[in-house]
Design an enzyme around this catalytic site. Structure first.
Site, PDB file in Angstrom:
ATOM      1  N   GLU A   1       0.853  -1.204   0.000  1.00  0.00           N
ATOM      2  CA  GLU A   1       0.000   0.000   0.000  1.00  0.00           C
ATOM      3  C   GLU A   1       0.882   1.246   0.000  1.00  0.00           C
ATOM      4  O   GLU A   1       2.012   1.224   0.468  1.00  0.00           O
ATOM      5  CB  GLU A   1      -0.912  -0.016   1.239  1.00  0.00           C
ATOM      6  CG  GLU A   1      -1.977  -1.097   1.136  1.00  0.00           C
ATOM      7  CD  GLU A   1      -2.816  -1.243   2.395  1.00  0.00           C
ATOM      8  OE1 GLU A   1      -2.678  -0.426   3.317  1.00  0.00           O
ATOM      9  OE2 GLU A   1      -3.613  -2.198   2.434  1.00  0.00           O
TER      10      GLU A   1
ATOM     11  N   GLN B   1     -10.674   4.588 -23.305  1.00  0.00           N
ATOM     12  CA  GLN B   1     -11.887   3.761 -23.138  1.00  0.00           C
ATOM     13  C   GLN B   1     -13.012   4.722 -22.735  1.00  0.00           C
ATOM     14  O   GLN B   1     -13.390   4.830 -21.567  1.00  0.00           O
ATOM     15  CB  GLN B   1     -11.654   2.676 -22.077  1.00  0.00           C
ATOM     16  CG  GLN B   1     -12.832   1.717 -21.908  1.00  0.00           C
ATOM     17  CD  GLN B   1     -13.002   0.734 -23.072  1.00  0.00           C
ATOM     18  OE1 GLN B   1     -12.023   0.329 -23.690  1.00  0.00           O
ATOM     19  NE2 GLN B   1     -14.229   0.365 -23.380  1.00  0.00           N
TER      20      GLN B   1
ATOM     21  N   ASP C   1      -3.279   9.538 -38.645  1.00  0.00           N
ATOM     22  CA  ASP C   1      -4.683   9.127 -38.825  1.00  0.00           C
ATOM     23  C   ASP C   1      -5.572  10.368 -38.766  1.00  0.00           C
ATOM     24  O   ASP C   1      -5.098  11.471 -38.489  1.00  0.00           O
ATOM     25  CB  ASP C   1      -5.105   8.073 -37.785  1.00  0.00           C
ATOM     26  CG  ASP C   1      -4.909   8.547 -36.347  1.00  0.00           C
ATOM     27  OD1 ASP C   1      -4.948   9.769 -36.114  1.00  0.00           O
ATOM     28  OD2 ASP C   1      -4.703   7.698 -35.470  1.00  0.00           O
TER      29      ASP C   1
ATOM     30  N   LYS D   1      -6.218   5.517 -41.055  1.00  0.00           N
ATOM     31  CA  LYS D   1      -5.855   4.339 -40.244  1.00  0.00           C
ATOM     32  C   LYS D   1      -7.085   3.492 -39.948  1.00  0.00           C
ATOM     33  O   LYS D   1      -8.142   4.025 -39.612  1.00  0.00           O
ATOM     34  CB  LYS D   1      -5.222   4.811 -38.937  1.00  0.00           C
ATOM     35  CG  LYS D   1      -4.861   3.694 -37.972  1.00  0.00           C
ATOM     36  CD  LYS D   1      -3.955   4.187 -36.855  1.00  0.00           C
ATOM     37  CE  LYS D   1      -4.726   4.691 -35.659  1.00  0.00           C
ATOM     38  NZ  LYS D   1      -3.851   5.105 -34.565  1.00  0.00           N
TER      39      LYS D   1
ATOM     40  N   ASP E   1       1.926  12.913 -33.560  1.00  0.00           N
ATOM     41  CA  ASP E   1       0.781  12.214 -32.977  1.00  0.00           C
ATOM     42  C   ASP E   1       0.699  12.561 -31.495  1.00  0.00           C
ATOM     43  O   ASP E   1       1.669  13.060 -30.921  1.00  0.00           O
ATOM     44  CB  ASP E   1       0.920  10.696 -33.176  1.00  0.00           C
ATOM     45  CG  ASP E   1      -0.436   9.997 -33.243  1.00  0.00           C
ATOM     46  OD1 ASP E   1      -1.468  10.656 -33.026  1.00  0.00           O
ATOM     47  OD2 ASP E   1      -0.471   8.779 -33.513  1.00  0.00           O
TER      48      ASP E   1
HETATM   49  C1  R5P Z   1      -4.996   7.042 -31.483  1.00  0.00           C
HETATM   50  O1  R5P Z   1      -6.105   7.428 -31.214  1.00  0.00           O
HETATM   51  C2  R5P Z   1      -3.808   7.833 -31.055  1.00  0.00           C
HETATM   52  O2  R5P Z   1      -3.849   9.098 -31.648  1.00  0.00           O
HETATM   53  C3  R5P Z   1      -2.477   7.140 -31.380  1.00  0.00           C
HETATM   54  O3  R5P Z   1      -2.301   7.106 -32.784  1.00  0.00           O
HETATM   55  C4  R5P Z   1      -2.440   5.757 -30.832  1.00  0.00           C
HETATM   56  O4  R5P Z   1      -2.825   5.763 -29.491  1.00  0.00           O
HETATM   57  C5  R5P Z   1      -1.069   5.158 -30.970  1.00  0.00           C
HETATM   58  O5  R5P Z   1      -1.093   3.866 -30.474  1.00  0.00           O
HETATM   59  P1  R5P Z   1      -0.054   2.769 -30.953  1.00  0.00           P
HETATM   60  O6  R5P Z   1       1.323   3.345 -30.760  1.00  0.00           O
HETATM   61  O7  R5P Z   1      -0.313   1.598 -30.034  1.00  0.00           O
HETATM   62  O8  R5P Z   1      -0.354   2.461 -32.378  1.00  0.00           O
END
Ligand code: R5P
Length: 301
Positions: free
Chosen positions: A39, A97, A174, A197, A223
């Site tokens: 903990e 999520q 994407d 994507k 990104d």
């Molecule tokens: C997606 O919604 C995010 O913008 C990233 O492109 C994504 O989380 C990247 O995840 P990974 O490196 O597992 O492809």
């Protein structure tokens, strides 16, 4: 004694140092240890009674531990009668999520938001949080909510490398990355394009390019998150097929789960850099400047 005290959790001491310097505020200490049974033990060292407190912690790596530490610290600050509590959470875990994609799933971000709401914070600041389906975060989290961006810091980093910027195009891997590609392209006075994507699972993605004119140009990919690295590996493959003369990759939150860093190292990139909103081997760009302005405004400093 400065009116504002900045405290850093175990994953964000470096950000707290940066914020205290930029805000000319006192930097306080938080003791974080563990009891023998696993903990967590938290102790706020400065006297915060009647003071305005900025607490910063980022929720990677080990998001569950980071969340528990953060909740314990923020609740203690309220209990110790801080006048205001401002929570800076550069990386908000569980934000992806945000919907029940399959029957029976927990909508994790709603649960996390309820826990934050119970802390009655004055304000919450995140950086490039995944807010695609959360339309009113202030209502959900029960506090003034500012989602800031780290992309200007990424652009500043690229700006300092004229050879990278020359004959380059900014690429969002994407559709969701269009917002970040646009900001970076504006800051660097470059064009941008966005790839398409399709995600098949948490680790498998396919990327296609329609109308991305990268032939003979350097591609600067931007990104929000690199997690498994699957998106970047696919994007780099496509950009090379399209004739890019080289590819550099930047991101705000370099989570780099599992063997992602090893995968990215094999790509022979012109550059690979992320902010220190999440600490990793590529966290070279300070995130504190992206947050300090909003705090200054909110705290009227
Ligand atoms: C997606 O919604 C995010 O913008 C990233 O492109 C994504 O989380 C990247 O995840 P990974 O490196 O597992 O492809």
């Amino acid at each position: 004694m400065s009116a504002v005290v900045v405290l850093g959790g175990s994953r964000a001491e470096h950000i707290a140092v940066g914020l205290a310097r930029l805000l000319k505020a006192e930097l306080g200490e938080v003791e974080v240890t563990r009891f023998p049974d696993g903990e967590m033990y938290i102790r706020i060292l400065p006297n915060v009674k009647g003071r305005r407190v900025v607490y910063v912690n980022t929720l990677q790596p080990s998001p569950n531990d980071a969340l528990m530490e953060t909740f314990l610290a923020l609740d203690a600050l309220r209990d110790l009668e801080a006048r205001e509590v401002h929570a800076v959470i550069p990386y908000m875990a569980y934000a992806r999520q945000d919907e029940r994609f399959k029957p029976g799933e927990a909508v994790s971000i709603v649960t996390i938001a309820k826990l934050f709401k119970s802390l009655e914070l004055d304000a919450i600041y995140t950086v490039d949080m995944h807010l695609h389906r959360v339309t009113d975060p202030s209502k959900l989290f029960g506090a003034r909510f500012r989602n800031l961006t780290g992309v200007h810091e990424l652009a500043k980093y690229v700006k300092h490398q004229p050879e990278l910027r020359e004959n380059a195009i900014v690429i969002g891997p994407d559709e969701e990355a269009e917002q970040w590609a646009r900001i970076m392209a504006e800051d660097l006075s470059l064009d941008y394009a966005v790839l398409e994507k399709k995600r098949y699972s948490a680790t498998e993605v396919r990327i296609e390019a329609r109308g991305a004119d990268v032939e003979g140009k350097k591609a600067i990919v931007v990104d929000d998150i690199i997690s498994t690295g699957g998106t970047i590996v696919e994007a780099v493959k496509v950009l090379r097929e399209l004739g890019a003369s080289g590819v550099a990759v930047t991101c705000v939150h370099p989570i780099l789960s599992g063997n992602a860093y090893a995968k990215l190292q094999k790509l022979d990139l012109l550059d690979l850099a992320g902010t220190d909103a999440v600490l990793s081997p590529i966290s070279r760009i300070p995130i504190a400047p992206a947050i300090a302005g909003a705090l200054e405004k909110e705290l009227s400093l």
